[in-house]
Design a protein around this motif. Sequence first.
Motif, short mmCIF file in Angstrom:
data_model
loop_
_atom_site.label_atom_id
_atom_site.label_comp_id
_atom_site.label_asym_id
_atom_site.label_seq_id
_atom_site.Cartn_x
_atom_site.Cartn_y
_atom_site.Cartn_z
N LEU A 1 -2.79 -4.19 -12.47
CA LEU A 1 -4.04 -4.95 -12.38
C LEU A 1 -4.30 -5.41 -10.95
O LEU A 1 -5.45 -5.41 -10.48
N ASN A 2 -3.23 -5.79 -10.24
CA ASN A 2 -3.38 -6.24 -8.87
C ASN A 2 -3.96 -5.14 -7.99
O ASN A 2 -4.86 -5.39 -7.17
N GLU A 3 -3.46 -3.93 -8.14
CA GLU A 3 -4.01 -2.81 -7.38
C GLU A 3 -5.50 -2.62 -7.68
O GLU A 3 -6.30 -2.34 -6.78
N GLU A 4 -5.88 -2.77 -8.93
CA GLU A 4 -7.29 -2.61 -9.30
C GLU A 4 -8.15 -3.67 -8.60
O GLU A 4 -9.23 -3.35 -8.05
N TYR B 1 8.89 11.14 -10.30
CA TYR B 1 8.15 9.92 -10.64
C TYR B 1 7.24 9.47 -9.50
O TYR B 1 6.08 9.11 -9.73
N ILE B 2 7.75 9.50 -8.27
CA ILE B 2 6.94 9.05 -7.14
C ILE B 2 5.68 9.89 -7.00
O ILE B 2 4.58 9.37 -6.77
N LYS B 3 5.81 11.19 -7.17
CA LYS B 3 4.64 12.07 -6.99
C LYS B 3 3.67 11.94 -8.16
O LYS B 3 2.47 12.25 -8.01
N GLU B 4 4.15 11.48 -9.30
CA GLU B 4 3.24 11.21 -10.42
C GLU B 4 2.58 9.85 -10.25
O GLU B 4 1.37 9.70 -10.43
N GLU B 5 3.38 8.85 -9.91
CA GLU B 5 2.89 7.48 -9.85
C GLU B 5 1.91 7.25 -8.71
O GLU B 5 1.01 6.41 -8.82
N VAL B 6 2.03 7.99 -7.62
CA VAL B 6 1.09 7.80 -6.52
C VAL B 6 -0.34 8.10 -6.98
O VAL B 6 -1.29 7.46 -6.53
N LYS B 7 -0.49 9.03 -7.91
CA LYS B 7 -1.83 9.35 -8.43
C LYS B 7 -2.41 8.15 -9.17
O LYS B 7 -3.61 7.88 -9.09
N GLU B 8 -1.55 7.42 -9.88
CA GLU B 8 -2.01 6.24 -10.61
C GLU B 8 -2.40 5.13 -9.64
O GLU B 8 -3.40 4.44 -9.84
N SER B 9 -1.62 4.95 -8.59
CA SER B 9 -1.97 3.94 -7.59
C SER B 9 -3.28 4.28 -6.90
O SER B 9 -4.13 3.41 -6.68
N LEU B 10 -3.47 5.54 -6.56
CA LEU B 10 -4.73 5.96 -5.94
C LEU B 10 -5.91 5.69 -6.86
O LEU B 10 -6.97 5.23 -6.42
N ARG B 11 -5.71 5.98 -8.13
CA ARG B 11 -6.79 5.74 -9.11
C ARG B 11 -7.12 4.26 -9.20
O ARG B 11 -8.29 3.86 -9.14
N ARG B 12 -6.08 3.43 -9.33
CA ARG B 12 -6.31 1.99 -9.46
C ARG B 12 -6.91 1.40 -8.19
O ARG B 12 -7.75 0.49 -8.25
N LEU B 13 -6.48 1.89 -7.03
CA LEU B 13 -6.98 1.38 -5.76
C LEU B 13 -8.35 1.95 -5.41
O LEU B 13 -9.00 1.46 -4.47
N GLY B 14 -8.78 2.98 -6.10
CA GLY B 14 -10.09 3.57 -5.84
C GLY B 14 -10.18 4.21 -4.47
O GLY B 14 -11.21 4.13 -3.79
N THR B 15 -9.11 4.87 -4.04
CA THR B 15 -9.08 5.49 -2.72
C THR B 15 -8.41 6.85 -2.83
O THR B 15 -7.76 7.15 -3.83
N ASP B 16 -8.57 7.67 -1.81
CA ASP B 16 -7.92 8.98 -1.84
C ASP B 16 -6.74 9.06 -0.88
O ASP B 16 -6.16 10.12 -0.69
N TYR B 17 -6.39 7.93 -0.26
CA TYR B 17 -5.19 7.91 0.57
C TYR B 17 -4.65 6.48 0.66
O TYR B 17 -5.38 5.50 0.52
#
Length: 306
Positions: free
Chosen positions: A55-58, A96-112
């Motif tokens: 939620l914090n990332e969002e 896990y890291i390569k999967e989870e980074v996609k979730e962080s990018l999604r929550r943060l609304g950014t592509d990097y």
Amino acid sequence: MKKRRLGTSELYVSEIGLGCMSLGRDEKHARSLIDQALELGINFFDTADLYDQGLNEEFVGRALKSRRNDIILATKVGNRFEVGKDGWWWDPSKKYIKEEVKESLRRLGTDYIDLYQLHGGTIDDPIDETIEAFEELKQEGVIRYYGISSIRPNVIKEWLKRSNIVSIMMQYSLLDRRPEEWFSLIQEHNVSVIARGPLAQGLLTERPLEKASERVKNNGYLDYTFDELKEALHSIDSACPDRTRTETAIKYVLHQRVVASCIAGASKQEQLLENVQAAKAKDLLEEEYEALINATKQSLYTIHRD
């Protein structure tokens, strides 16, 4: 606000960064703190996938979306969790890291992500595999740089030797000087320290010690007893009588050139303003610095050394 270079990277971060863990679960309040931070010249925002289970990332992502090119965005990975379930477990695997980074990018609304950090670590981790994950993410353009968040000397030494990290996030304050033993080694590798907890859970602010938690009153803080804390805080104030305690604490940490930024959490706008004003104060005089050294303990890490 002054900025410092993070390692050998192209990232120049404000001397005060906003530790977003303390933003809370009220998005309106969180956004007001982030907006104020931007107005005060803060460009460095640090979050983690674990904070409030994403939620914090969002919150951070939505608040910073229109300013994305103006800020340095950092998040962390490694503590695996399931949304809606209590607890987490450690997973530094490449998969896990390569999967989870996609979730962080999604929550943060950014592509990097500007700075992707391993959120912990042990000497028994598959370190080369973890490094490989970060290096591949760099090559893919998903992250710009990577670092670790760790206070374990054995972990830090291995990452300095084997990786291209640009930063190490460490708890560091006048009341926790354990990292200083390793600063010269970190500097030799052209890596920066990101100092978290520079105010030692509020003990190094203007809040009276009598208002400390029952845990601190009963057990002290790290290797300070409660009575030793009283004595140390009195000596700290005496060393810099013309400064607030917050100012003294933050300028002490920033006196170390290896430190790129102080990540200070703030749940109120007044705290954020005090932190920024402290960073903007004049640098410590050498006699002030020496007096602070003499007023506090030069503690060492006693475990996780080899």
